[in-house]
Scaffold this active site. Structure first.
Site: not given
Length: 353
Positions: A196, A220, A301, A304, A327, A336
């Protein structure tokens, strides 16, 4: 109530929205608070124009019908980008965000028991109805994933050294060359790792894992994971760091940002990290140089998505891709990637042979 007491002023739209924006509505980020504020301004204007709502109208007078009629009213609204521009309709995504603000404001009011015509079941019904009215369909996965030719063109543009005049000052020449090497390493790092953009800008030199040719990133939820770089990316990063000569500074090399600023205002006695906006601008400028901006809306992104789809096609291991991307939910990972029906069918047939 005695003769000396005055009746308590009932809560109004403005008093409740102010509390909402300070707590539930604005507690996420400055951008979220601004968006919610604008959305609630639109909702108040709608109430004033269509329901004769006034500043002193008690918030308890809100009804389900008022929320139900908000989407068609919002659809008719326009705005001007500037004083000279022609009126333009609000974008579908913008209307969706404003409706989200109104919906969350309603939830806030229900929980505070400010709207007697709503219980939580009625709120859920209104929420679902408004969600359908303003649903913004995401782009198909195929439109989010740049093709190999797009990424190759981006890399080719990044490989081109800057044109520097022969009489350019040494300091200026050094800044341009370092920025070029940084941008090349940055493109390769994003392309080959699926990081990211927020993870890239927080990387430090001490996060590099030289034994495994990768880095440990904090994603995250403050979760740490390993990302690998291919040979091209690793060589570009190494060349960039060698030319930076961080060992001439007094600060521990491991504490320096992996990707640094090299603009004129950047200090020479320390290394300052680049921002998310800088990364976005680098990809945008390289896209324009490569003449791919008109064909594909490329962003950090997008790379990614490119990485995730390529890794899944190569390994066929969704769990591995999920781990590489950081994730928690495999459903997020599937968003994705591009999995063709033909490939599923062929695989099932192959297993039975």
């Amino acid at each position: 109530m005695t003769s000396n007491q005055t009746p308590e002023t009932p809560p109004t739209y403005h008093t409740e929205s102010k509390i909402f924006l300070k707590t539930a509505g604005g507690g996420q980020s400055e951008h979220t608070a601004k968006t919610y504020h604008t959305g609630l301004d639109y909702f108040y204007t709608y109430l004033a124009e269509t329901c004769d709502w006034r500043d002193d109208t008690p918030i308890a007078e809100l009804t389900p019908e008022m929320f139900q009629e908000f989407p068609p009213w919002l659809l008719k609204q326009t705005y001007r980008r500037s004083e000279r521009s022609a009126p333009a309709q609000l974008a579908e995504s913008t209307r969706s965000l404003y409706m989200l603000a109104a919906t969350r404001f309603l939830r806030f009011l229900v929980l505070r028991k400010r709207v007697p015509r709503f219980d939580y079941a009625e709120y859920d019904r209104i929420k679902e109805e408004l969600s359908k009215a303003t649903n913004v369909k995401s782009r198909p996965v195929a439109q989010k994933i740049p093709g190999p030719e797009v990424v190759a063109a981006l890399v080719h543009a990044a490989e081109q050294p800057p044109a520097i005049k022969e009489d350019a000052a040494p300091g200026y020449r050094r800044r341009l060359m370092l920025a070029w090497r940084r941008n090349l390493a940055l493109v390769h790092a994003l392309r080959s790792s699926g990081m990211r953009v927020g993870e890239v800008v927080t990387l430090k030199r001490g996060d590099l894992d030289y034994d495994r040719q990768g880095a440990w990133v904090t994603g995250k939820g403050r979760k740490t994971r390993f990302v690998a770089f291919d040979d091209e990316a690793w060589e570009a990063i190494a060349a960039y760091l060698t030319n930076r000569q961080d060992d001439t500074l007094l600060v521990n090399v491991a504490q320096h940002p992996l990707f640094c600023r090299h603009d004129r205002s950047a200090r020479t006695d320390r290394r300052l990290p680049i921002s998310v906006r800088t990364v976005q601008n680098v990809i945008k400028e390289l896209s324009e140089q490569a003449n791919i901006a008109g064909r594909f809306n490329l962003s950090p992104h997008s790379l990614r998505h490119f990485f995730a789809n390529g890794l899944l096609q190569f390994t066929g291991n969704l769990a591995l891709v999920q781990e590489a991307l950081g994730h928690n939910d495999p459903k997020t990972t599937r968003g994705y990637t591009r999995i063709r029906v033909e490939e599923i069918s062929a695989s099932v047939r192959a297993m039975s042979d």
